[in-house]
Enzyme design. Structure first.
Site, PDB file in Angstrom:
ATOM      1  N   ASP A  89       0.800  -1.236   0.000  1.00 37.87           N
ATOM      2  CA  ASP A  89       0.000   0.000   0.000  1.00 37.87           C
ATOM      3  C   ASP A  89       0.833   1.287   0.000  1.00 37.87           C
ATOM      4  OD1 ASP A  89       1.023  -0.431   2.503  1.00 37.87           O
ATOM      5  OD2 ASP A  89      -0.869  -0.404   3.577  1.00 37.87           O
ATOM      6  N   HIS A  90       2.027   1.250   0.599  1.00 37.96           N
ATOM      7  CA  HIS A  90       2.764   2.500   0.804  1.00 37.96           C
ATOM      8  C   HIS A  90       3.550   2.968  -0.420  1.00 37.96           C
ATOM      9  CE1 HIS A  90       1.785   1.973   4.979  1.00 37.96           C
ATOM     10  NE2 HIS A  90       2.455   3.047   5.330  1.00 37.96           N
ATOM     11  N   ASP A 154       3.250  -1.113  11.765  1.00 36.09           N
ATOM     12  CA  ASP A 154       2.772   0.190  11.335  1.00 36.09           C
ATOM     13  C   ASP A 154       2.090   0.808  12.551  1.00 36.09           C
ATOM     14  OD1 ASP A 154       2.054   1.749   8.545  1.00 36.09           O
ATOM     15  OD2 ASP A 154       0.681   2.167  10.197  1.00 36.09           O
ATOM     16  N   ARG A 442      -1.950  12.206  10.141  1.00 44.15           N
ATOM     17  CA  ARG A 442      -0.750  12.961  10.514  1.00 44.15           C
ATOM     18  C   ARG A 442      -0.530  14.105   9.554  1.00 44.15           C
ATOM     19  NH1 ARG A 442       2.865   7.818  11.757  1.00 44.15           N
ATOM     20  NH2 ARG A 442       1.892   7.561  13.780  1.00 44.15           N
ATOM     21  N   SER A 637       5.787   7.238  13.531  1.00 51.95           N
ATOM     22  CA  SER A 637       5.618   5.942  12.906  1.00 51.95           C
ATOM     23  C   SER A 637       6.428   4.835  13.566  1.00 51.95           C
ATOM     24  CB  SER A 637       6.002   6.052  11.430  1.00 51.95           C
ATOM     25  OG  SER A 637       7.296   5.581  11.235  1.00 51.95           O
ATOM     26  N   ARG A 639       8.449   2.914  11.793  1.00 51.89           N
ATOM     27  CA  ARG A 639       9.520   2.517  10.875  1.00 51.89           C
ATOM     28  C   ARG A 639      10.836   2.311  11.631  1.00 51.89           C
ATOM     29  NH1 ARG A 639       8.909   8.406   8.199  1.00 51.89           N
ATOM     30  NH2 ARG A 639       6.818   7.584   8.165  1.00 51.89           N
TER      31      ARG A 639
HETATM   32  C1  MIC Z   1       2.989   6.398   8.695  1.00 53.88           C
HETATM   33  O1  MIC Z   1       1.767   6.600   8.740  1.00 53.88           O
HETATM   34  O2  MIC Z   1       3.844   7.172   9.138  1.00 53.88           O
HETATM   35  C2  MIC Z   1       3.480   5.097   8.116  1.00 53.88           C
HETATM   36  C3  MIC Z   1       4.135   5.394   6.853  1.00 53.88           C
HETATM   37  O3  MIC Z   1       2.378   4.264   7.852  1.00 53.88           O
HETATM   38  C4  MIC Z   1       4.419   4.459   9.134  1.00 53.88           C
HETATM   39  C5  MIC Z   1       5.091   3.249   8.677  1.00 53.88           C
HETATM   40  C6  MIC Z   1       6.246   3.475   7.756  1.00 53.88           C
HETATM   41  O4  MIC Z   1       6.982   4.432   7.910  1.00 53.88           O
HETATM   42  O5  MIC Z   1       6.433   2.634   6.884  1.00 53.88           O
HETATM   43  C7  MIC Z   1       3.749   4.155  10.471  1.00 53.88           C
HETATM   44  O6  MIC Z   1       2.783   4.796  10.817  1.00 53.88           O
HETATM   45  O7  MIC Z   1       4.227   3.307  11.221  1.00 53.88           O
HETATM   46 FE1  SF4 Z   2      -0.805   4.614   5.000  1.00 53.87          FE
HETATM   47 FE2  SF4 Z   2       0.200   5.269   7.400  1.00 53.87          FE
HETATM   48 FE3  SF4 Z   2      -1.226   7.017   5.945  1.00 53.87          FE
HETATM   49 FE4  SF4 Z   2      -2.441   4.984   7.009  1.00 53.87          FE
HETATM   50  S1  SF4 Z   2      -1.409   6.621   8.118  1.00 53.87           S
HETATM   51  S2  SF4 Z   2      -2.726   5.731   4.927  1.00 53.87           S
HETATM   52  S3  SF4 Z   2      -0.910   3.379   6.856  1.00 53.87           S
HETATM   53  S4  SF4 Z   2       0.764   6.150   5.440  1.00 53.87           S
END
Ligand code: MIC
Ligand code: SF4
Length: 750
Positions: A89-90, A154, A442, A637, A639
């Site tokens: 998805d990302h 995540d 976010r 996140s 990550r």
């Molecule tokens: C996000 O919303 O910041 C992400 C991208 O989904 C991250 C995960 C990532 O950095 O791959 C998260 O929320 O953990």
């Molecule tokens: Fe994707 Fe993270 Fe955004 Fe949800 S918050 S849509 S998992 S990047």
């Protein structure tokens, strides 16, 4: 698995209740029914003791799964011990609409998708192909079940709390523990109870509850806590509305959030084809809710208790740059003026893992319909990112996309897209000051389109839609009028929506790949010259000596989220290649000494350079370094690149005022020493060209402070003390060089 779970539930909960001999909250019931070993649970202290759990399921998304699975491959297992899934998805870039964008994603990310698909096949992991949808939406539609426990790589994994699950975001190394059949460790969370009184009405939606809560608790107010929602207001919310609230619990740093099982969950389970689970959950209703005594005397049993009357709640708009800056719509005009936020809104975006439900889409569509009825069109661009193929299908079938098109709406692929900087937005490279509003979760700098001057605001889908129609951040649809195409002052009528699709969810090609029964013959291919994937090499063990004379790498000033530490957007393409992605280390963090990003002093050359080049210079000279930071360091996140990069670049320790939970664990797991100033003011004592010693490491033990010596350039030495939160196991990770090294060692010896 789920059937056995419910068959055993009553027995398990009754035993737990017997040992405690007091009423239990829902999260206590779920946590204690998922212990790895049956320890003496009664003596466990919330917020103090670490506890080992056995989650029912693991979810991973493509941007974190690459590292998680590269680590799992090193662990020496044949198959995952616990049901797991990977979701693509990302990595899909939003640019020209779903069909085009999907085509190019399949070409650009092919190597990574092939890798993930083959690893999943080999190790028995379910694989959701690109286009199937966003991890949390797919989990809610397919896998979440009341009373269950899952972890996900995540931070928005808690979304499944909307279906009564304890669902917690973790780093990939934690997922590896569980996939290898080991225990998963968590400090026993404290409990925050939020009682929702009344009933939502008019323009207000579930999103506004969490926007309000974020304002009350701030980005760190939920740290180390599970938030439990209850009350008549909670019961009146749809299951997907509950999921929105739990999803964004990540924005207050909560370990997870949860609602008790109720009719809304039963309705959602029925509608998504899981009648059997609804029937079983119904039978266990009392075990899937807190005991009634908790509701009558919440302050006695919970660590913190808050009440919100949702009948009077106004819609909120949070932002810019942080999700906890909450402003009720009626106060927006004043705040916009005071803060000089750009009033003109260039784009409104709805969807994402947070707000893609049928209810969300139907309410946003109702705003559009009401606006068209009074001859209004949209002043801003309008984009929709459906959370899953399932949602896309029904939204299209039921005519909602047609309505969105009438105001110039464009549908992006079922993916994260603009929520994670994967929006190839025209002109964003010019870094112009502008405003966008979205229903994602976010809004940290650069996160929407890579432009640091994009002011991103967060609101409900219906408010985003109304604001996109008005084109102004100051528009309050409850009171304000707009000029229509006939020059008349008109108001947009209140939206109405549908909780679930009246025609059902329908049958779709959902994009799921079932893993091979026996994957031992599956080959995993990583090209030796790949820029995107690189097998990992184990990190070195701790050599047993104190750290001495380590140069300060960077003292980060103010907010330092994982987006500042390891930026997403452009960099997502290197998520499977530690060496390459390390070139983004801390490039978004502000250097305390010059207020600039990505410009720090190299103590070897006495010249200023980027953070990754200075770190690489120290690494190649064989010296380690230290990073310092302020509050809630690493918020956001899950990550673990934000932890693996410093480890790879030879950063030995990170000393901050306070850490966000997932990031602290990630650093510990990768073998980076995590310390907090025992006196927060000591942060200010660290000078730009300090050399730092960390001593008494030989006596490193739980609860014992460590000594940090700041060797200032003028020869003066300043001694400060640092706290840590390591337990015995975590100290063993540090000594072994990483948690994974320890797993490998134990596998070798068995
Ligand atoms: C996000 O919303 O910041 C992400 C991208 O989904 C991250 C995960 C990532 O950095 O791959 C998260 O929320 O953990
Ligand atoms: Fe994707 Fe993270 Fe955004 Fe949800 S918050 S849509 S998992 S990047």
């Amino acid at each position: 698995m789920v059937r056995t779970f419910y068959n055993e539930l009553a027995d398990k909960i009754n035993k737990i209740k017997d040992s405690f001999n007091r009423p239990l909250t829902l999260s206590e019931k779920i946590l204690y029914s998922h212990l790895y070993n049956n320890k003496n649970i009664v003596s466990l202290r919330r917020g103090v003791d670490y506890v080992d759990f056995a989650p029912d399921r693991i979810a991973m998304q493509d941007a974190t799964a690459q590292m998680a699975l590269l680590q799992f491959m090193m662990a020496g297992e044949n198959r995952t011990s616990v049901p797991a899934s990977v979701h693509c998805d990302h990595l899909i870039m939003a640019k020209s609409g779903a069909p085009e964008d999907m085509k190019s994603a399949l070409i650009t990310n092919r190597e990574v998708y092939d890798f993930l698909s083959s690893v999943c096949n080999k190790y028995g992991i379910g694989f959701w192909r690109p286009g199937a949808g966003i991890i949390h939406q797919i989990i809610l539609e397919n896998y979440a079940f009341p009373g269950g426990m899952m972890i996900g790589t995540d931070s928005h994994t808690p979304n499944a709390g909307g279906l009564g699950m304890v669902a917690i975001g973790v780093g990939g190394a934690d997922a590896v523990d569980v996939m290898t059949g080991m225990e998963w460790e968590l400090k026993l969370p404290k409990l925050i109870g939020i009682k929702l009184n009344g009933k939502l009405n008019g323009w207000t939606s579930a999103k506004d509850i969490i926007l309000k809560v974020a304002g009350l608790l701030t980005v760190s107010g939920g740290t180390g806590c599970i938030v439990e929602y209850f009350g008549e207001g909670a019961e009146s919310l749809s299951c997907t509305g509950k999921a929105t609230i739990c999803n964004m619990g990540a924005e207050i740093g909560a370990t997870c959030s949860i609602f008790g099982y109720d009719d809304s969950m039963a309705r959602y389970l029925f509608a998504t084809g899981r009648k059997e689970i609804a029937v079983l959950a119904d039978k266990n209703r009392k075990h899937l809710n807190s005991d009634p005594e908790i509701f009558s005397d919440p302050t006695k049993y919970l660590d913190r208790f808050i009440e919100i009357n949702i009948s009077d709640l106004e819609p909120h708009i949070n932002g810019p740059f942080t999700p906890d800056l909450a402003t009720p719509v009626s106060r927006m005009k004043a705040e916009v003026e005071k803060n000089k936020w750009p009033v003109k809104v260039d784009a409104g975006l709805i969807g994402s893992c947070t707000n893609s439900s049928y209810e969300d889409i139907s309410r946003a569509a109702s705003v559009v319909k009401n606006a068209l009825n009074v001859r209004l069109t949209a002043k801003s661009e309008f984009k929709i990112t459906p959370g899953s193929e399932q949602i896309r299908y029904i939204a299209e079938r039921d005519g909602y996309f047609k309505l969105f098109e009438k105001i110039g709406g464009e549908v992006f692929a079922n993916a994260c897209g603009p929520c994670i900087g994967q929006w190839d937005r025209k002109g964003s490279d010019q870094n112009l000051v502008n405003t966008v509003i979205h229903s994602f979760n976010r809004n940290f700098a650069k996160r929407t389109d890579g432009n640091p001057n994009t002011h991103a605001f967060v609101a409900s889908p219906e408010i985003v839609t109304a604001i996109a129609i008005s084109g102004k951040l100051t528009f309050n649809p409850i009171t304000d009028t707009l000029l229509n195409s006939e020059g008349k002052e008109v108001k947009i009528a209140e939206p109405v929506g549908l909780e679930l699709p009246p025609q059902g969810f329908g049958k779709i090609e959902n994009g799921y790949q079932e893993p091979e029964k026996n994957g031992s013959d599956v080959d995993i291919i990583i090209a030796s010259d790949s820029e995107r994937l690189q097998p990992l090499k184990p990190f070195k063990e701790w050599d047993g000596s104190d750290f001495s004379n380590l140069p300060l790498l960077i003292k980060a000033k103010g907010k330092c989220t994982t987006d500042h530490i390891s930026m997403a957007g452009f960099w997502l393409k290197y998520r499977g290649h530690l060496e390459n992605i390390s070139d983004n280390y801390m490039i978004g963090a502000v250097n305390y000494f010059n207020d600039k990003t990505n410009l720090i002093l190299n103590q070897l050359t006495h010249k200023y350079d980027t953070v990754p080049s200075v770190a690489r210079a120290y690494k190649s000279a064989g010296i380690g370094s230290v990073v310092a930071g302020e509050e809630n360091f690493g918020e956001g996140s899950s990550r673990e690149h934000a932890a693996m990069e410093p480890r790879y670049l030879n950063v030995k320790a990170v000393i901050v005022k306070s850490f966000a939970r997932i990031h602290e664990t990630n650093l510990k797991k990768q073998g980076v020493l995590t310390l907090t100033f025992s006196n927060k003011e000591d942060y200010y004592k660290i000078k730009e060209n300090d050399k730092i010693d960390i001593t008494v490491l030989k006596e490193f033990s739980p609860g014992k402070q460590l000594t940090v010596v700041l060797n200032h350039p003028d020869g003066e030495k300043e001694k400060i003390t640092a706290n840590h939160s390591y337990n015995e196991t975590q100290i063993a990770w540090f000594k072994a060089g990483s948690a994974l090294n320890l797993i490998r060692k134990s596998k070798k010896s068995t």
